[in-house]
Design a protein around this motif. Sequence first.
Motif, PDB file in Angstrom:
ATOM      1  N   LEU A   4     -25.549 -47.414  28.685  1.00 19.68           N
ATOM      2  CA  LEU A   4     -24.468 -47.418  27.492  1.00 19.68           C
ATOM      3  C   LEU A   4     -25.891 -46.338  26.825  1.00 19.68           C
ATOM      4  CD1 LEU A   4     -25.875 -51.818  26.897  1.00 19.68           C
ATOM      5  CD2 LEU A   4     -23.525 -49.887  26.174  1.00 19.68           C
ATOM      6  N   GLU A   5     -25.576 -45.470  26.433  1.00 18.76           N
ATOM      7  CA  GLU A   5     -26.082 -44.281  26.322  1.00 18.76           C
ATOM      8  C   GLU A   5     -26.178 -44.122  24.539  1.00 18.76           C
ATOM      9  OE1 GLU A   5     -24.812 -40.128  27.981  1.00 18.76           O
ATOM     10  OE2 GLU A   5     -26.914 -39.495  27.186  1.00 18.76           O
ATOM     11  N   GLU A   6     -27.535 -44.225  23.952  1.00 16.68           N
ATOM     12  CA  GLU A   6     -28.213 -44.075  22.419  1.00 16.68           C
ATOM     13  C   GLU A   6     -28.136 -42.379  22.765  1.00 16.68           C
ATOM     14  OE1 GLU A   6     -30.121 -47.857  24.261  1.00 16.68           O
ATOM     15  OE2 GLU A   6     -29.889 -45.358  24.926  1.00 16.68           O
ATOM     16  N   LEU A  20     -27.392 -43.737  14.225  1.00 10.16           N
ATOM     17  CA  LEU A  20     -27.849 -43.797  15.404  1.00 10.16           C
ATOM     18  C   LEU A  20     -26.157 -43.830  16.780  1.00 10.16           C
ATOM     19  CD1 LEU A  20     -30.688 -45.931  15.711  1.00 10.16           C
ATOM     20  CD2 LEU A  20     -30.590 -43.292  15.821  1.00 10.16           C
ATOM     21  N   SER A  21     -26.016 -43.570  17.717  1.00  9.85           N
ATOM     22  CA  SER A  21     -24.555 -43.280  17.927  1.00  9.85           C
ATOM     23  C   SER A  21     -25.262 -44.327  19.604  1.00  9.85           C
ATOM     24  CB  SER A  21     -23.691 -42.306  18.901  1.00  9.85           C
ATOM     25  OG  SER A  21     -23.350 -41.851  17.500  1.00  9.85           O
ATOM     26  N   CYS A  22     -23.824 -45.532  20.235  1.00  9.01           N
ATOM     27  CA  CYS A  22     -24.483 -45.812  21.381  1.00  9.01           C
ATOM     28  C   CYS A  22     -22.895 -45.310  22.055  1.00  9.01           C
ATOM     29  CB  CYS A  22     -24.828 -47.129  21.383  1.00  9.01           C
ATOM     30  SG  CYS A  22     -24.257 -48.208  22.829  1.00  9.01           S
ATOM     31  N   ALA A  23     -22.928 -44.629  23.412  1.00 15.77           N
ATOM     32  CA  ALA A  23     -21.520 -44.601  24.054  1.00 15.77           C
ATOM     33  C   ALA A  23     -21.937 -45.436  25.224  1.00 15.77           C
ATOM     34  CB  ALA A  23     -21.908 -42.820  24.317  1.00 15.77           C
ATOM     35  N   GLY A  92     -39.436 -47.203  15.429  1.00 15.61           N
ATOM     36  CA  GLY A  92     -39.457 -47.630  16.490  1.00 15.61           C
ATOM     37  C   GLY A  92     -38.168 -47.076  17.464  1.00 15.61           C
ATOM     38  N   VAL A  93     -38.453 -47.620  18.636  1.00 15.82           N
ATOM     39  CA  VAL A  93     -37.137 -47.476  19.601  1.00 15.82           C
ATOM     40  C   VAL A  93     -36.042 -48.575  19.379  1.00 15.82           C
ATOM     41  CG1 VAL A  93     -36.695 -47.049  21.604  1.00 15.82           C
ATOM     42  CG2 VAL A  93     -38.923 -46.494  21.370  1.00 15.82           C
ATOM     43  N   TYR A  94     -34.914 -48.371  19.000  1.00 17.07           N
ATOM     44  CA  TYR A  94     -33.896 -48.851  19.065  1.00 17.07           C
ATOM     45  C   TYR A  94     -32.700 -48.921  20.423  1.00 17.07           C
ATOM     46  CZ  TYR A  94     -34.225 -48.716  13.856  1.00 17.07           C
ATOM     47  OH  TYR A  94     -34.470 -49.360  12.859  1.00 17.07           O
ATOM     48  N   TYR A  95     -32.534 -49.913  20.492  1.00 21.43           N
ATOM     49  CA  TYR A  95     -31.645 -49.870  22.172  1.00 21.43           C
ATOM     50  C   TYR A  95     -30.808 -50.266  21.825  1.00 21.43           C
ATOM     51  CZ  TYR A  95     -36.196 -50.013  23.683  1.00 21.43           C
ATOM     52  OH  TYR A  95     -37.786 -49.938  24.701  1.00 21.43           O
ATOM     53  N   CYS A  96     -29.200 -50.338  22.530  1.00 24.38           N
ATOM     54  CA  CYS A  96     -27.975 -50.431  22.425  1.00 24.38           C
ATOM     55  C   CYS A  96     -27.667 -51.882  23.335  1.00 24.38           C
ATOM     56  CB  CYS A  96     -27.116 -49.043  22.453  1.00 24.38           C
ATOM     57  SG  CYS A  96     -25.440 -49.761  22.808  1.00 24.38           S
ATOM     58  N   HIS A 111     -26.884 -56.322  29.668  1.00 25.59           N
ATOM     59  CA  HIS A 111     -27.321 -54.322  29.892  1.00 25.59           C
ATOM     60  C   HIS A 111     -27.802 -53.636  28.649  1.00 25.59           C
ATOM     61  CE1 HIS A 111     -24.518 -55.379  32.840  1.00 25.59           C
ATOM     62  NE2 HIS A 111     -23.294 -55.537  32.790  1.00 25.59           N
ATOM     63  N   TRP A 112     -28.307 -53.497  28.522  1.00 30.07           N
ATOM     64  CA  TRP A 112     -29.101 -52.577  28.062  1.00 30.07           C
ATOM     65  C   TRP A 112     -29.243 -51.039  28.057  1.00 30.07           C
ATOM     66  CZ3 TRP A 112     -33.127 -54.525  24.062  1.00 30.07           C
ATOM     67  CH2 TRP A 112     -32.956 -55.743  24.083  1.00 30.07           C
ATOM     68  N   GLY A 113     -29.579 -49.816  27.092  1.00 30.39           N
ATOM     69  CA  GLY A 113     -29.398 -48.601  27.335  1.00 30.39           C
ATOM     70  C   GLY A 113     -30.976 -48.381  27.388  1.00 30.39           C
ATOM     71  N   GLN A 114     -31.184 -47.493  27.049  1.00 29.51           N
ATOM     72  CA  GLN A 114     -32.797 -46.357  27.767  1.00 29.51           C
ATOM     73  C   GLN A 114     -33.097 -46.432  25.857  1.00 29.51           C
ATOM     74  OE1 GLN A 114     -34.256 -46.018  30.486  1.00 29.51           O
ATOM     75  NE2 GLN A 114     -32.230 -47.454  31.317  1.00 29.51           N
ATOM     76  N   GLY A 115     -32.832 -46.063  25.069  1.00 27.62           N
ATOM     77  CA  GLY A 115     -33.403 -46.722  23.989  1.00 27.62           C
ATOM     78  C   GLY A 115     -33.702 -45.159  23.170  1.00 27.62           C
ATOM     79  N   THR A 116     -33.661 -44.517  21.793  1.00 26.48           N
ATOM     80  CA  THR A 116     -33.547 -43.669  21.124  1.00 26.48           C
ATOM     81  C   THR A 116     -34.842 -43.939  19.906  1.00 26.48           C
ATOM     82  OG1 THR A 116     -32.387 -42.043  20.007  1.00 26.48           O
ATOM     83  CG2 THR A 116     -31.738 -43.610  19.128  1.00 26.48           C
ATOM     84  N   GLN A 117     -35.790 -43.034  19.899  1.00 29.56           N
ATOM     85  CA  GLN A 117     -37.486 -43.334  19.019  1.00 29.56           C
ATOM     86  C   GLN A 117     -36.797 -42.907  17.426  1.00 29.56           C
ATOM     87  OE1 GLN A 117     -40.101 -43.964  19.782  1.00 29.56           O
ATOM     88  NE2 GLN A 117     -40.326 -44.239  17.827  1.00 29.56           N
ATOM     89  N   VAL A 118     -36.797 -43.341  16.419  1.00 31.20           N
ATOM     90  CA  VAL A 118     -36.608 -43.397  15.323  1.00 31.20           C
ATOM     91  C   VAL A 118     -38.302 -43.371  14.639  1.00 31.20           C
ATOM     92  CG1 VAL A 118     -35.467 -44.657  13.324  1.00 31.20           C
ATOM     93  CG2 VAL A 118     -34.249 -44.226  14.898  1.00 31.20           C
ATOM     94  N   THR A 119     -37.985 -42.304  13.903  1.00 28.68           N
ATOM     95  CA  THR A 119     -39.515 -42.383  13.032  1.00 28.68           C
ATOM     96  C   THR A 119     -39.512 -41.951  11.327  1.00 28.68           C
ATOM     97  OG1 THR A 119     -40.258 -41.123  14.654  1.00 28.68           O
ATOM     98  CG2 THR A 119     -41.636 -40.812  12.835  1.00 28.68           C
ATOM     99  N   VAL A 120     -40.048 -42.974  10.955  1.00 28.64           N
ATOM    100  CA  VAL A 120     -40.152 -42.720   9.181  1.00 28.64           C
ATOM    101  C   VAL A 120     -40.643 -42.507   8.421  1.00 28.64           C
ATOM    102  CG1 VAL A 120     -39.250 -43.883   7.543  1.00 28.64           C
ATOM    103  CG2 VAL A 120     -38.177 -44.885  10.176  1.00 28.64           C
ATOM    104  N   SER A 121     -41.151 -40.953   8.352  1.00 27.40           N
ATOM    105  CA  SER A 121     -42.314 -40.680   7.485  1.00 27.40           C
ATOM    106  C   SER A 121     -42.125 -39.920   6.904  1.00 27.40           C
ATOM    107  CB  SER A 121     -43.770 -40.213   9.073  1.00 27.40           C
ATOM    108  OG  SER A 121     -44.349 -39.681   8.216  1.00 27.40           O
ATOM    109  N   SER A 122     -42.829 -39.656   5.943  1.00 25.52           N
ATOM    110  CA  SER A 122     -42.952 -38.494   5.671  1.00 25.52           C
ATOM    111  C   SER A 122     -43.425 -37.162   5.678  1.00 25.52           C
ATOM    112  CB  SER A 122     -43.584 -38.501   3.376  1.00 25.52           C
ATOM    113  OG  SER A 122     -44.813 -38.898   3.930  1.00 25.52           O
TER     114      SER A 122
END
Length: 122
Positions: A4-6, A20-23, A92-96, A111-122
Amino acid sequence: QLQLEESGGGLVQPGGSLRLSCAASGFTLEEYNIGWFRQAPGKEREGVACISKNGAEKYYGDTVRGRFTISKDNGKNTVYLQMNSTKPEDAGVYYCTADRWRLGLLIQYEHWGQGTQVTVSS
């Protein structure tokens, strides 16, 4: 080998949108239920959304319901998480994740992917 690849994470302003995408590889989405989880520093892991292998069932966490949408494209073997009206607490880090038999937001997926970081900030 099941993988799984985010992708799609990054910086988004509060109120903005991100997809976000999870291939998936090594299996087809018709065989596995898919879940998105997230974890922020100092916080417990949280189930965000999940979708059944036939696409008929979708469940959302209370904190994202009405703002996030999970979907999938079986032809591309990819699952998406559309994030709208984002808030700083969505960071946070989002995992597929994938599980052949179980579906839910309170379970441990197989099964888990490696995760992708999401930052919410102005």
